[in-house]
Design a protein around this motif. Sequence first.
Motif, short mmCIF file in Angstrom:
data_model
loop_
_atom_site.label_atom_id
_atom_site.label_comp_id
_atom_site.label_asym_id
_atom_site.label_seq_id
_atom_site.Cartn_x
_atom_site.Cartn_y
_atom_site.Cartn_z
N GLY A 229 0.78 -1.11 -0.54
CA GLY A 229 0.04 -0.15 -0.26
C GLY A 229 0.80 1.45 -0.28
N CYS A 230 2.18 1.22 0.57
CA CYS A 230 2.87 1.93 0.61
C CYS A 230 3.92 2.65 -1.18
CB CYS A 230 4.34 2.24 1.83
SG CYS A 230 3.15 2.53 3.03
N LEU A 231 3.31 1.72 -2.25
CA LEU A 231 3.74 2.42 -3.33
C LEU A 231 3.78 3.04 -4.06
CD1 LEU A 231 3.95 -1.71 -5.02
CD2 LEU A 231 5.76 -0.72 -3.21
N PRO A 232 3.92 4.10 -4.57
CA PRO A 232 3.69 4.96 -5.64
C PRO A 232 2.44 5.21 -6.18
CG PRO A 232 6.36 5.32 -5.15
CD PRO A 232 5.76 4.04 -4.66
N ALA A 233 2.49 3.72 -7.38
CA ALA A 233 1.32 3.24 -8.77
C ALA A 233 0.04 2.95 -7.27
CB ALA A 233 1.83 2.53 -9.11
N VAL A 234 0.56 2.14 -6.54
CA VAL A 234 -0.98 1.93 -5.50
C VAL A 234 -1.62 3.15 -4.77
CG1 VAL A 234 -1.54 0.16 -3.51
CG2 VAL A 234 -0.04 -0.73 -5.54
N ILE A 235 -0.42 4.32 -4.44
CA ILE A 235 -1.44 4.95 -3.49
C ILE A 235 -1.70 6.12 -4.55
CG2 ILE A 235 -0.83 6.88 -2.61
CD1 ILE A 235 1.78 5.74 -1.09
N THR A 236 -1.33 6.02 -6.15
CA THR A 236 -1.87 6.92 -7.12
C THR A 236 -3.21 6.88 -7.31
OG1 THR A 236 0.23 7.98 -7.51
CG2 THR A 236 -1.69 8.43 -9.07
N LEU A 237 -3.22 5.18 -7.61
CA LEU A 237 -4.87 4.39 -8.22
C LEU A 237 -6.13 4.55 -7.10
CD1 LEU A 237 -2.91 2.20 -10.33
CD2 LEU A 237 -3.86 3.74 -10.85
N ASN A 238 -5.07 4.43 -5.70
CA ASN A 238 -6.24 4.22 -4.29
C ASN A 238 -6.70 4.65 -3.78
OD1 ASN A 238 -6.66 0.97 -5.37
ND2 ASN A 238 -4.85 1.48 -5.53
N SER A 239 -5.98 6.25 -4.03
CA SER A 239 -6.60 7.82 -2.88
C SER A 239 -7.19 7.75 -3.29
CB SER A 239 -4.74 8.42 -3.17
OG SER A 239 -4.98 9.60 -1.66
N VAL A 240 -8.25 8.77 -2.02
CA VAL A 240 -9.32 9.37 -2.55
C VAL A 240 -8.34 10.89 -3.08
CG1 VAL A 240 -11.35 11.12 -1.85
CG2 VAL A 240 -10.63 8.91 -0.12
N ILE A 241 -8.05 10.89 -2.64
CA ILE A 241 -7.06 12.94 -3.63
C ILE A 241 -5.44 12.71 -3.55
CG2 ILE A 241 -7.05 15.41 -3.92
CD1 ILE A 241 -9.02 15.54 -1.94
N PRO A 242 -5.64 11.23 -4.80
CA PRO A 242 -3.71 11.44 -5.49
C PRO A 242 -2.67 12.51 -5.03
CG PRO A 242 -5.20 11.25 -7.71
CD PRO A 242 -6.30 11.50 -6.25
N ILE A 243 -3.34 13.69 -5.85
CA ILE A 243 -2.29 14.42 -5.60
C ILE A 243 -1.35 15.56 -4.21
CG2 ILE A 243 -1.55 16.43 -6.92
CD1 ILE A 243 -1.99 14.65 -8.55
N SER A 244 -2.42 15.55 -4.03
CA SER A 244 -2.14 15.69 -2.15
C SER A 244 -2.02 14.53 -0.84
CB SER A 244 -3.48 16.91 -1.82
OG SER A 244 -4.65 16.42 -1.89
#
Length: 365
Positions: A229-244
């Motif tokens: 869950g800490c891989l940047p791509a996983v964060i980007t694809l699953n975060s509510v607001i991936p930029i911030s």
Amino acid sequence: MVSVFSPKKQFCSISIILVLLSFSLLPESSAAEKASAIFIFGDSTVDPGNNNFIPTIFRANFIPYGIDFPNHVPTGRFTNGKMSTDFLASYVGIKEFVPPYLDPSLSIDELMTGVSFASAGTGFDPLTSHLGNLIGVGKQLEYFNEYQKRIEYAIGKEKTKEIVENAVYIVSAGTNDFVLNYFSIPIRKHKYTIPAYMDFILFQVHQFIQGLMEQGARKIGFLGLPPMGCLPAVITLNSVIPISHRGCIDFFSSVAIQYNQKLQMKLNELQMIRLSDIHPKIVYMDVFNPFLHIINNGQEYNFTDVNLGCCGTGLLETSLLCNQGSYVCPDASKFMFWDSIHPTEKAYYLMFKAVQPAVDYLLKD
């Protein structure tokens, strides 16, 4: 005060000095004497360039990959420089860099000290390797068998057997089975619950390790999953607001925790298998906790970014998306990740240091 010359005392002094000098000349580590070669199996975390020689888009043999490797060569490693297995091979005293088995330019001498059979993007699930036309772990075992025949032809059966049985083996795979396969494509998800899929993967692990031992492996280090869950791509694809909002996605990391627990039980089970009265040594190598510690304490390691890749925006770029036209951060040593999935050379070194005690135990008589 009269000084008295004593030949006996002088001989003793010289003897002591010679003994001390002999100790000072001993190598810092005797690991090299306990490992004849190093053999690597797995995915992109340990693939030094095998994918360069197969028809797949999962490659990294172009700039900016390898910008911090000697002579700035993009070897096919999915990072800016060396990987953990390169540091491990150097530590053991075998070689500076572990080459890809499929490189046709390798000499017999180079082959004799070990190679990597790993393929970026692959996993234990046969479907994972099929998705990208990659080298599955089963095929990697076949290549290892082929390798032994090549070496045997050059140096004989007994010497080949000695190399194989005294080598150290490292296995690193599994992340792609979950990140690229189970959670991205509905095929396996329709058939398996998460716990059932873990058991399916561990069955493949069992088959793989048993096959490896049947081919002569005796010292096996097996890496667990990182906090996915800490891989940047996983964060980007699953975060509510991936930029911030760049915090780790706990769900994916919790899956890794559960899998690692099951994996350790499986490895303990396999540890009990005896082949021809030889008890192989299998060591679980924890990368989850060291990985998470670095992410949570980045400043302690002089990292300014722990949730973005150095290449491009750092959000999703990897492989072909991280290319000659991509922006690259000025100092990769400030980043935990090189691209959106793979660590930088510095992070790989820290991972090596984390598993070093396990390596020492693996090589201990």
